[in-house]
Design an enzyme around this catalytic site. Sequence first.
Site, short mmCIF file in Angstrom:
data_model
loop_
_atom_site.label_atom_id
_atom_site.label_comp_id
_atom_site.label_asym_id
_atom_site.label_seq_id
_atom_site.Cartn_x
_atom_site.Cartn_y
_atom_site.Cartn_z
N ARG A 147 13.32 -8.22 16.30
CA ARG A 147 13.79 -9.59 16.54
C ARG A 147 13.02 -10.52 15.63
NH1 ARG A 147 11.05 -9.52 22.41
NH2 ARG A 147 12.11 -7.55 22.24
N ALA B 184 -0.46 -3.47 13.53
CA ALA B 184 -0.18 -2.08 13.16
C ALA B 184 0.69 -1.40 14.21
CB ALA B 184 -1.49 -1.32 12.99
N ASN C 111 0.84 -1.19 0.00
CA ASN C 111 0.00 0.00 0.00
C ASN C 111 0.88 1.25 0.00
OD1 ASN C 111 -2.39 1.59 0.17
ND2 ASN C 111 -3.37 -0.08 1.30
N HIS D 294 23.47 2.13 11.87
CA HIS D 294 24.66 2.95 12.08
C HIS D 294 25.32 2.58 13.40
CE1 HIS D 294 23.51 5.45 8.68
NE2 HIS D 294 22.28 5.34 9.14
N ARG E 228 -0.03 -14.42 20.25
CA ARG E 228 -0.62 -15.77 20.30
C ARG E 228 -0.44 -16.44 18.96
NH1 ARG E 228 -5.49 -16.11 17.59
NH2 ARG E 228 -6.60 -14.16 17.20
#
Length: 195
Positions: free
Chosen positions: A165, A159, A84, A114, A182
């Site tokens: 990770r 969202a 999108n 950086h 979950r």
Amino acid sequence: MTEKEKRDRGLLYDGNYDPEICRELLACKDRCYAYNQILPSHTQERHDAIVALFGKTGKYFTVNSPFWCDYGYNIEVGENFYVNHGCIILDGAKVTFGNDVFIAPNCNFCTAGHPLDVEQRNLGLEYAYPITVGDNVWFGAGVTVVPGVTIGSNTVIGAGSLVNRDIPSGVLAAGNPCRVIREITEADKEKYPKL
């Protein structure tokens, strides 16, 4: 060893002042700018521009404008890839998306980072670590994925998440930092009303 070779090996490299890298970045920005000016109704022209920009595409994909990336050739997408508006992919390292990946508005995929050390950072040094996304992954609006992350297949990233990770397959994950909420189960097929 060139700065690009250092970059491709995951070493610190001059990402700000090296002439070859600067030329490639500027050329890609021009190509992104040109892509973002193509009318949405000119679907074949838009399709051809992304095929020429990305390292690999499936036959069917949609990339809505505005879209920005650093190099383009380090981006590989599978079939039915959907992006999108407002996506940014900083592809100093490889960014690989599987099949049926959906990306909501204003998501960022950043392979670049950086040094914490101010002297190295001020020299223009940076690093680039790959991002890998499996099949059937949905990113909600405003997600940011940082260098070196792998996201498994059949996963939803909520969202506004900051994915710093690895996230396994088959889960709903969200938050800052993003964490597994979950597993996605058969019960999720009945969650929304149907006719």
